[in-house]
Scaffold this motif. Structure first.
Motif, PDB file in Angstrom:
ATOM      1  N   LEU A 128       1.879   8.861  -1.307  1.00 17.53           N
ATOM      2  CA  LEU A 128       2.694   7.654  -1.228  1.00 17.53           C
ATOM      3  C   LEU A 128       3.041   7.324   0.232  1.00 17.53           C
ATOM      4  CD1 LEU A 128       5.090   8.258  -4.249  1.00 17.53           C
ATOM      5  CD2 LEU A 128       3.206   6.614  -4.123  1.00 17.53           C
ATOM      6  N   LYS A 129       3.229   8.336   1.037  1.00 12.08           N
ATOM      7  CA  LYS A 129       3.512   8.105   2.457  1.00 12.08           C
ATOM      8  C   LYS A 129       2.307   7.480   3.148  1.00 12.08           C
ATOM      9  CE  LYS A 129       5.819  11.441   4.622  1.00 12.08           C
ATOM     10  NZ  LYS A 129       6.291  12.813   4.990  1.00 12.08           N
ATOM     11  N   ALA A 130       1.109   7.926   2.778  1.00  5.48           N
ATOM     12  CA  ALA A 130      -0.106   7.326   3.340  1.00  5.48           C
ATOM     13  C   ALA A 130      -0.198   5.858   2.944  1.00  5.48           C
ATOM     14  CB  ALA A 130      -1.334   8.097   2.866  1.00  5.48           C
ATOM     15  N   GLN A 131       0.158   5.571   1.695  1.00 11.83           N
ATOM     16  CA  GLN A 131       0.140   4.180   1.231  1.00 11.83           C
ATOM     17  C   GLN A 131       1.193   3.351   1.965  1.00 11.83           C
ATOM     18  OE1 GLN A 131      -2.010   2.722  -0.781  1.00 11.83           O
ATOM     19  NE2 GLN A 131      -0.997   0.744  -0.579  1.00 11.83           N
ATOM     20  N   ALA A 132       2.367   3.945   2.205  1.00  9.55           N
ATOM     21  CA  ALA A 132       3.425   3.245   2.929  1.00  9.55           C
ATOM     22  C   ALA A 132       2.967   2.890   4.341  1.00  9.55           C
ATOM     23  CB  ALA A 132       4.687   4.096   2.972  1.00  9.55           C
ATOM     24  N   ASN A 181      -4.604   2.741  20.399  1.00  8.67           N
ATOM     25  CA  ASN A 181      -3.342   2.064  20.672  1.00  8.67           C
ATOM     26  C   ASN A 181      -3.295   0.620  20.166  1.00  8.67           C
ATOM     27  OD1 ASN A 181      -2.100   4.284  22.005  1.00  8.67           O
ATOM     28  ND2 ASN A 181      -3.305   3.801  23.844  1.00  8.67           N
ATOM     29  N   LYS A 182      -4.113   0.307  19.175  1.00  8.77           N
ATOM     30  CA  LYS A 182      -4.090  -1.017  18.552  1.00  8.77           C
ATOM     31  C   LYS A 182      -3.884  -0.870  17.058  1.00  8.77           C
ATOM     32  CE  LYS A 182      -7.272  -3.056  21.938  1.00  8.77           C
ATOM     33  NZ  LYS A 182      -8.575  -3.731  22.117  1.00  8.77           N
ATOM     34  N   PHE A 183      -3.345  -1.931  16.438  1.00 11.99           N
ATOM     35  CA  PHE A 183      -3.206  -1.929  14.976  1.00 11.99           C
ATOM     36  C   PHE A 183      -4.551  -1.629  14.337  1.00 11.99           C
ATOM     37  CE2 PHE A 183       0.511  -4.896  15.547  1.00 11.99           C
ATOM     38  CZ  PHE A 183       1.433  -4.082  14.932  1.00 11.99           C
ATOM     39  N   HIS A 184      -4.527  -0.789  13.324  1.00 15.75           N
ATOM     40  CA  HIS A 184      -5.749  -0.521  12.565  1.00 15.75           C
ATOM     41  C   HIS A 184      -5.528  -1.086  11.175  1.00 15.75           C
ATOM     42  CE1 HIS A 184      -9.537   1.274  11.554  1.00 15.75           C
ATOM     43  NE2 HIS A 184      -9.018   2.048  10.630  1.00 15.75           N
ATOM     44  N   GLN A 185      -6.087  -2.278  10.898  1.00 16.62           N
ATOM     45  CA  GLN A 185      -5.768  -2.987   9.677  1.00 16.62           C
ATOM     46  C   GLN A 185      -6.796  -2.812   8.563  1.00 16.62           C
ATOM     47  OE1 GLN A 185      -5.768  -7.283  10.277  1.00 16.62           O
ATOM     48  NE2 GLN A 185      -6.108  -6.987  12.434  1.00 16.62           N
ATOM     49  N   CYS A 186      -7.854  -2.081   8.790  1.00 18.35           N
ATOM     50  CA  CYS A 186      -8.909  -2.016   7.790  1.00 18.35           C
ATOM     51  C   CYS A 186      -8.720  -0.899   6.764  1.00 18.35           C
ATOM     52  CB  CYS A 186     -10.272  -1.861   8.462  1.00 18.35           C
ATOM     53  SG  CYS A 186     -10.816  -3.398   9.243  1.00 18.35           S
ATOM     54  N   LEU A 224       8.688  -3.203   1.639  1.00 21.91           N
ATOM     55  CA  LEU A 224       7.710  -2.143   1.359  1.00 21.91           C
ATOM     56  C   LEU A 224       8.114  -1.284   0.163  1.00 21.91           C
ATOM     57  CD1 LEU A 224       6.880  -1.040   5.015  1.00 21.91           C
ATOM     58  CD2 LEU A 224       5.424  -2.367   3.469  1.00 21.91           C
ATOM     59  N   LYS A 225       9.411  -1.124  -0.048  1.00 23.85           N
ATOM     60  CA  LYS A 225       9.868  -0.367  -1.223  1.00 23.85           C
ATOM     61  C   LYS A 225       9.496  -1.088  -2.518  1.00 23.85           C
ATOM     62  CE  LYS A 225      13.725   1.860   1.184  1.00 23.85           C
ATOM     63  NZ  LYS A 225      15.200   1.975   1.294  1.00 23.85           N
ATOM     64  N   GLY A 226       9.303  -2.394  -2.420  1.00 19.65           N
ATOM     65  CA  GLY A 226       8.862  -3.167  -3.573  1.00 19.65           C
ATOM     66  C   GLY A 226       7.363  -3.350  -3.628  1.00 19.65           C
ATOM     67  N   VAL A 227       6.648  -2.833  -2.613  1.00 18.95           N
ATOM     68  CA  VAL A 227       5.194  -2.953  -2.562  1.00 18.95           C
ATOM     69  C   VAL A 227       4.494  -1.668  -2.961  1.00 18.95           C
ATOM     70  CG1 VAL A 227       3.215  -3.179  -0.979  1.00 18.95           C
ATOM     71  CG2 VAL A 227       5.092  -4.827  -0.871  1.00 18.95           C
ATOM     72  N   ARG A 287       2.570  -0.917   5.562  1.00 18.21           N
ATOM     73  CA  ARG A 287       3.344  -1.404   6.708  1.00 18.21           C
ATOM     74  C   ARG A 287       2.414  -1.963   7.782  1.00 18.21           C
ATOM     75  NH1 ARG A 287       5.724   2.824   7.571  1.00 18.21           N
ATOM     76  NH2 ARG A 287       7.702   2.473   6.474  1.00 18.21           N
ATOM     77  N   THR A 288       1.304  -1.277   8.015  1.00 14.97           N
ATOM     78  CA  THR A 288       0.341  -1.761   9.006  1.00 14.97           C
ATOM     79  C   THR A 288      -0.218  -3.116   8.592  1.00 14.97           C
ATOM     80  OG1 THR A 288      -0.268   0.527   9.523  1.00 14.97           O
ATOM     81  CG2 THR A 288      -1.780  -1.193  10.246  1.00 14.97           C
ATOM     82  N   TYR A 289      -0.565  -3.238   7.331  1.00 14.24           N
ATOM     83  CA  TYR A 289      -1.080  -4.507   6.816  1.00 14.24           C
ATOM     84  C   TYR A 289      -0.046  -5.608   7.000  1.00 14.24           C
ATOM     85  CZ  TYR A 289      -3.008  -7.983   3.633  1.00 14.24           C
ATOM     86  OH  TYR A 289      -3.494  -9.148   3.099  1.00 14.24           O
ATOM     87  N   THR A 290       1.202  -5.304   6.655  1.00 11.45           N
ATOM     88  CA  THR A 290       2.272  -6.295   6.774  1.00 11.45           C
ATOM     89  C   THR A 290       2.438  -6.755   8.215  1.00 11.45           C
ATOM     90  OG1 THR A 290       3.438  -5.295   4.896  1.00 11.45           O
ATOM     91  CG2 THR A 290       4.715  -6.742   6.335  1.00 11.45           C
TER      92      THR A 290
END
Length: 212
Positions: free
Chosen positions: A150-154, A203-208, A133-136, A158-161
């Motif tokens: 930047l924290k929001a992007q992180a 309580n589920k991944f939110h990938q969108c 993620l530091k490279g993303v 991470r969620t996407y990953t």
């Protein structure tokens, strides 16, 4: 089977340095900066060995990778090694003193080189998610943005990953742009300050968020 062994070896090395789990090690095909190449140039800083732990790759020496009769050749001025259809370089220790450079681009972690489509050499980087993620983050947005942005992007990255771990991910915009070991202080701080956090809904991944 060979790749499973590689993953176990690399996790063992990394466990000696920090707490982690096998699921936190990510494999990323390197295409964006490498392209489709029949020849690659690599260098290593620190001690790297092939998967059998015996063959040591000379440090700070330029090695050329080419394909010949279905095998990968690794050569320099003094050495010549041949590998059937792929081989893996593994650092003795996972840290920032062990770096592998592929066509002038630096990466941490282990690196597999395999023959793709019968004619190209494809590097595959294995690296812990947080360092990935530091490279993303600084390549998906501007690293000069404010820390909270930047924290929001992180969080989004991470969620996407985590929701794409079962995919054959690469370093292009098809997934997430990954710049390897080219880190920016503020972006790295954003990753560190959100370590392990993801975006959820009910309580589920939110990938969108940011990626749909």
């Amino acid at each position: 089977m060979k790749r499973i062994i590689l993953l176990l070896l690399f996790v063992t090395i990394f466990l000696n340095q920090k707490e982690t789990h096998a699921s936190e090690i990510l494999k990323v095909k390197l295409k964006n900066y490498i392209g489709d190449k029949e020849e690659l140039t690599i260098q290593v800083k620190g001690r790297y060995t092939t998967m059998n732990g015996i063959e040591v790759i000379s440090e700070e020496v330029e090695h050329i990778l080419t394909i010949k009769k279905g095998s990968i050749l690794l050569t320099n001025q003094n050495e010549k090694m041949s590998f059937d259809d792929s081989f893996v370089l593994i650092p003795d220790v996972y840290d920032e003193e062990h770096v592998i450079t592929v066509n002038n681009k630096k990466y941490l972690g282990a690196m597999e080189f395999m023959i793709e489509d019968g004619k190209y050499i494809r590097p595959i980087n294995q690296i812990p998610i947080e360092d990935y993620l530091k490279g993303v983050v600084p390549f998906e947005v501007y690293p000069s943005w404010k820390l909270e942005t930047l924290k929001a992007q992180a969080l989004a990255a991470r969620t996407y990953t985590m929701t794409h771990m079962d995919k054959d991910m690469d370093d292009t915009i098809q997934y997430q742009v990954y710049g390897g070991y080219e880190w920016f202080e503020q972006a790295s701080k954003a990753v560190e300050e959100t370590k392990g956090e993801i975006i959820t809904f009910d309580n589920k991944f939110h990938q969108c968020l940011l990626f749909c």
